[in-house]
Design a protein around this motif. Structure first.
Motif, PDB file in Angstrom:
ATOM      1  N   ILE A 190      46.422  72.767  46.332  1.00 32.12           N
ATOM      2  CA  ILE A 190      47.720  72.208  45.919  1.00 32.12           C
ATOM      3  C   ILE A 190      47.548  71.307  44.697  1.00 32.12           C
ATOM      4  N   TYR A 191      46.484  70.530  44.665  1.00 32.08           N
ATOM      5  CA  TYR A 191      46.211  69.679  43.501  1.00 32.08           C
ATOM      6  C   TYR A 191      46.008  70.535  42.247  1.00 32.08           C
ATOM      7  N   LEU A 192      45.228  71.606  42.384  1.00 23.25           N
ATOM      8  CA  LEU A 192      44.987  72.492  41.244  1.00 23.25           C
ATOM      9  C   LEU A 192      46.271  73.217  40.832  1.00 23.25           C
ATOM     10  N   PHE A 193      47.135  73.527  41.796  1.00 20.92           N
ATOM     11  CA  PHE A 193      48.438  74.136  41.475  1.00 20.92           C
ATOM     12  C   PHE A 193      49.268  73.210  40.595  1.00 20.92           C
ATOM     13  N   ASN A 194      49.228  71.921  40.911  1.00 25.91           N
ATOM     14  CA  ASN A 194      49.974  70.943  40.100  1.00 25.91           C
ATOM     15  C   ASN A 194      49.421  70.842  38.686  1.00 25.91           C
ATOM     16  N   LYS A 195      48.162  71.218  38.489  1.00 26.42           N
ATOM     17  CA  LYS A 195      47.555  71.187  37.151  1.00 26.42           C
ATOM     18  C   LYS A 195      47.820  72.478  36.377  1.00 26.42           C
ATOM     19  N   THR A 196      47.962  73.596  37.104  1.00 28.06           N
ATOM     20  CA  THR A 196      48.039  74.905  36.435  1.00 28.06           C
ATOM     21  C   THR A 196      49.398  75.588  36.550  1.00 28.06           C
ATOM     22  N   GLY A 197      50.129  75.304  37.612  1.00 29.83           N
ATOM     23  CA  GLY A 197      51.416  75.966  37.809  1.00 29.83           C
ATOM     24  C   GLY A 197      51.341  77.230  38.644  1.00 29.83           C
ATOM     25  N   ASP A 198      50.154  77.645  39.045  1.00 34.34           N
ATOM     26  CA  ASP A 198      50.019  78.796  39.945  1.00 34.34           C
ATOM     27  C   ASP A 198      48.763  78.616  40.787  1.00 34.34           C
ATOM     28  N   PHE A 199      48.494  79.604  41.667  1.00 42.70           N
ATOM     29  CA  PHE A 199      47.327  79.536  42.560  1.00 42.70           C
ATOM     30  C   PHE A 199      46.268  80.571  42.183  1.00 42.70           C
ATOM     31  N   ASN A 200      46.361  81.079  40.976  1.00 41.94           N
ATOM     32  CA  ASN A 200      45.430  82.091  40.483  1.00 41.94           C
ATOM     33  C   ASN A 200      44.033  81.492  40.317  1.00 41.94           C
ATOM     34  N   PHE A 201      43.014  82.134  40.896  1.00 40.14           N
ATOM     35  CA  PHE A 201      41.651  81.614  40.794  1.00 40.14           C
ATOM     36  C   PHE A 201      41.194  81.480  39.344  1.00 40.14           C
ATOM     37  N   PHE A 202      41.629  82.392  38.490  1.00 41.20           N
ATOM     38  CA  PHE A 202      41.190  82.340  37.095  1.00 41.20           C
ATOM     39  C   PHE A 202      41.845  81.175  36.349  1.00 41.20           C
ATOM     40  N   SER A 203      43.069  80.827  36.746  1.00 42.86           N
ATOM     41  CA  SER A 203      43.695  79.624  36.190  1.00 42.86           C
ATOM     42  C   SER A 203      42.928  78.378  36.618  1.00 42.86           C
ATOM     43  N   PHE A 204      42.491  78.374  37.885  1.00 46.08           N
ATOM     44  CA  PHE A 204      41.699  77.246  38.383  1.00 46.08           C
ATOM     45  C   PHE A 204      40.394  77.111  37.594  1.00 46.08           C
ATOM     46  N   MET A 205      39.794  78.249  37.232  1.00 49.83           N
ATOM     47  CA  MET A 205      38.523  78.213  36.509  1.00 49.83           C
ATOM     48  C   MET A 205      38.687  77.663  35.098  1.00 49.83           C
ATOM     49  N   ASP A 206      39.831  77.920  34.484  1.00 42.98           N
ATOM     50  CA  ASP A 206      40.007  77.567  33.069  1.00 42.98           C
ATOM     51  C   ASP A 206      40.583  76.179  32.842  1.00 42.98           C
ATOM     52  N   VAL A 207      41.183  75.569  33.864  1.00 43.80           N
ATOM     53  CA  VAL A 207      41.847  74.279  33.654  1.00 43.80           C
ATOM     54  C   VAL A 207      40.807  73.166  33.463  1.00 43.80           C
ATOM     55  N   PRO A 208      40.953  72.322  32.427  1.00 46.97           N
ATOM     56  CA  PRO A 208      40.026  71.191  32.252  1.00 46.97           C
ATOM     57  C   PRO A 208      40.215  70.156  33.365  1.00 46.97           C
ATOM     58  N   LEU A 209      39.118  69.629  33.858  1.00 47.53           N
ATOM     59  CA  LEU A 209      39.150  68.610  34.911  1.00 47.53           C
ATOM     60  C   LEU A 209      38.143  67.523  34.592  1.00 47.53           C
ATOM     61  N   SER A 210      38.519  66.278  34.875  1.00 49.48           N
ATOM     62  CA  SER A 210      37.568  65.175  34.680  1.00 49.48           C
ATOM     63  C   SER A 210      36.464  65.252  35.718  1.00 49.48           C
ATOM     64  N   LEU A 211      35.386  64.520  35.490  1.00 53.53           N
ATOM     65  CA  LEU A 211      34.276  64.528  36.442  1.00 53.53           C
ATOM     66  C   LEU A 211      34.730  64.017  37.802  1.00 53.53           C
ATOM     67  N   LYS A 212      35.550  62.967  37.826  1.00 53.09           N
ATOM     68  CA  LYS A 212      36.029  62.417  39.106  1.00 53.09           C
ATOM     69  C   LYS A 212      36.858  63.459  39.859  1.00 53.09           C
ATOM     70  N   GLU A 213      37.738  64.166  39.132  1.00 51.15           N
ATOM     71  CA  GLU A 213      38.540  65.214  39.769  1.00 51.15           C
ATOM     72  C   GLU A 213      37.629  66.295  40.355  1.00 51.15           C
ATOM     73  N   GLN A 214      36.651  66.726  39.579  1.00 53.92           N
ATOM     74  CA  GLN A 214      35.738  67.768  40.050  1.00 53.92           C
ATOM     75  C   GLN A 214      34.947  67.304  41.267  1.00 53.92           C
ATOM     76  N   GLN A 215      34.530  66.047  41.271  1.00 54.57           N
ATOM     77  CA  GLN A 215      33.760  65.525  42.405  1.00 54.57           C
ATOM     78  C   GLN A 215      34.594  65.548  43.686  1.00 54.57           C
ATOM     79  N   LEU A 216      35.844  65.094  43.583  1.00 55.97           N
ATOM     80  CA  LEU A 216      36.698  65.038  44.774  1.00 55.97           C
ATOM     81  C   LEU A 216      37.038  66.440  45.276  1.00 55.97           C
ATOM     82  N   ILE A 217      37.338  67.364  44.344  1.00 54.52           N
ATOM     83  CA  ILE A 217      37.653  68.735  44.754  1.00 54.52           C
ATOM     84  C   ILE A 217      36.412  69.400  45.334  1.00 54.52           C
ATOM     85  N   PHE A 218      35.242  69.117  44.742  1.00 49.27           N
ATOM     86  CA  PHE A 218      34.001  69.680  45.272  1.00 49.27           C
ATOM     87  C   PHE A 218      33.796  69.243  46.719  1.00 49.27           C
ATOM     88  N   ILE A 219      34.044  67.967  47.010  1.00 50.56           N
ATOM     89  CA  ILE A 219      33.875  67.463  48.378  1.00 50.56           C
ATOM     90  C   ILE A 219      34.844  68.169  49.325  1.00 50.56           C
TER      91      ILE A 219
END
Length: 509
Positions: A190-219
């Protein structure tokens, strides 16, 4: 009509619809009736047809491209840009083939042993097969999540209805561990959807994310996938689930469902969160090595055959996560590719070997109704054909060259050596520990004098059992002696994945 255009939907929905048909045909009051026999043949026919229809995934697979193949895409929930989006590459296609290969063997293995509600039993496995294929082919976050959670329901029923004495405890533990971890994965989507506008895995791969965002999503992803693998220390649900599950449940759980965690790391965590994955790589390597070494010693202490194989699964799956996260420690691209490919091959091999080991325990349990190692001894004297199969699978579990168990582990050990001598030293200890706990069990169960009257009265393999173990033995030897087709299928996809992981997302901010 070209079936390959919709092959993934067919592989998902054929067993699900077939499972419903099995429920309608089956006779739950009399497991020996003609109607119940028709139900069994229908279940076997559907599972075999699904396997045959999955073969074009291999025969028509283009090994020269990393692009998604057999793609199907249509709107599902248009208001949120949720799509019915399917596709496979060199990572997911082998896992789908493994799923469709194992399911008919599970159906055959339970042909006459399941007398309680057999139609529901076979239907649950067919529905589960379709859902698992869906997870491996989904390219939309909501579709992936729905199928991921839906898998819990048939397995919950399989353990809860046909399991052992402590089946309710094991079922609830399995459900709570896996469900609670997965909820955070949905939050991440849902967080990534708010950044990209869809739930497409390839959109998730291409969206820029800060290190803190990546750390929290990784967890968030880690809690879902680590439980599924399972990694130490969130592994405690697995031995209970395996011990209480019926044989078929243990086979599917070990052979397919554990692979969902490893698949999640390579499909989501690594390509979507390269900087976050790099940040946590040291922790992941440490947890993987603990699983390989510590859980190996735990396996040595087990007196129950199923529990020993369950702990063995945790140790072997530690190789998978180790191979995936070595890439930031290795010098040169070859080490990273070896580790990633080795982890993938290990997933396929473990599916074959662990499934075979649980089926061997099931053969003995059906005759003696005990899983305790101490209740056996000298089985080779009364069941020589069975003993030959069990020894082969035990040697594969210990990583004997020439079997599938050696290929993936060897690749990961070489990759570990390129990263750090001590990583390689600890990883290679599994060749000793694996041999120790596996051969310890085989020595006490298979060899020696006939230990008691139960063993003396044992009857060797029925034709049904011989076919199941024979097919698995062929697959274990084929992958061990000729891994090239499997490695070739993965190679270009792995290279593309490593190239994608090598590009930091921080640069796009």
């Amino acid at each position: 009509m070209d079936l390959t255009q919709n092959i993934l939907s067919i592989l998902i929905w054929l067993p699900i619809v077939g499972g419903i048909a099995v429920l309608l045909v089956g006779d739950e009051k009399n497991a020996a009736s003609a109607k119940a026999e028709q139900m069994r043949w229908l279940a076997l026919g559907i599972s075999l047809l699904t396997f045959v229809l999955s073969l074009p995934l291999y025969m028509n697979f283009d090994t020269t491209t990393a692009a998604m193949q057999f793609v199907e895409r249509s709107p599902w929930i248009a208001a949120f840009n949720v799509e019915y989006y399917l596709g496979v590459d060199g990572i997911s296609a082998p896992l789908i083939l493994l799923t469709t290969f194992i399911t008919p063997l599970v159906v055959i293995s339970a042909w006459s042993t399941i007398q309680k509600r057999p139609a529901q039993y076979f239907a649950a496995f067919l529905v589960l097969e379709g859902l698992m294929v869906g997870v491996f082919s989904a390219l939309d976050g909501i579709l992936f999540y729905v199928l991921w959670e839906a898998m819990l329901v048939p397995m919950f029923l399989i353990i809860g209805i046909w399991g052992g004495e402590r089946r309710i405890y094991a079922t609830l533990k399995f459900f709570l561990y896996t469900f609670l971890g997965s909820v955070l994965m949905l939050v991440a989507f849902i967080y990534l959807f708010n950044k990209t506008g869809d739930f497409n895995f390839f959109s998730f791969m291409d969206v820029p994310l800060s290190l803190k965002e990546q750390q929290l999503i990784f967890i968030a992803f880690l809690l879902a996938f680590a439980v599924k693998v399972p990694m130490w220390p969130v592994h405690t649900w697995l031995p209970d689930a395996h011990v209480e599950a019926p044989t078929g449940g243990s086979v599917i759980l070990a052979a397919i469902m554990l692979k969902m965690g490893g698949y999640g790391f390579v499909r989501l965590s690594l390509p979507m969160l390269p900087d976050g994955s790099e940040y946590f790589a040291g922790m992941m390597i440490a947890l993987s090595l603990i699983a390989v070494v510590y859980i190996g010693f735990v396996a040595l202490m087990q007196k129950d055959m199923k529990k020993l194989i369950a702990y063995s699964s945790i140790a072997h799956m530690g190789f998978v996560t180790l191979g995936f996260f070595l890439l930031w420690s290795t010098t040169g691209g070859s080490g990273a590719e070896l580790g990633m490919t080795g982890g993938m091959v290990q997933m396929i091999s473990h599916g074959l070997v662990s499934g075979a080991m649980f089926l061997c325990v099931g053969v003995l349990y059906d005759r003696v109704h005990s899983r305790e190692i101490a209740d056996y001894g000298g089985v080779a004297n009364t069941m020589p054909k069975f003993a030959a199969f069990m020894v082969l699978f035990a040697l594969a579990n210990a990583g004997l060259p020439g079997t599938s168990g050696f290929v993936g582990e060897f690749m990961v050990i070489i990759a570990s050596f390129k990263a750090n001598f001590w990583f390689a030293f600890l990883a290679a200890s599994t060749l000793i520990l694996g041999a120790a706990y596996t051969l310890w069990m085989v020595k006490r169960v298979v060899y020696g004098e006939i230990a008691n009257k139960h063993v003396a009265e044992l009857v060797d393999l029925e034709r049904r059992e011989f076919i199941v173990l024979g097919v698995l033995a062929f697959a274990v030897l084929l992958v061990g002696l000729w891994p090239a087709p499997l490695v070739d299928m993965m190679s270009v996809t792995v290279q593309e994945l490593l190239e994608h992981i090598g590009h930091s997302k921080l640069a796009g901010l």
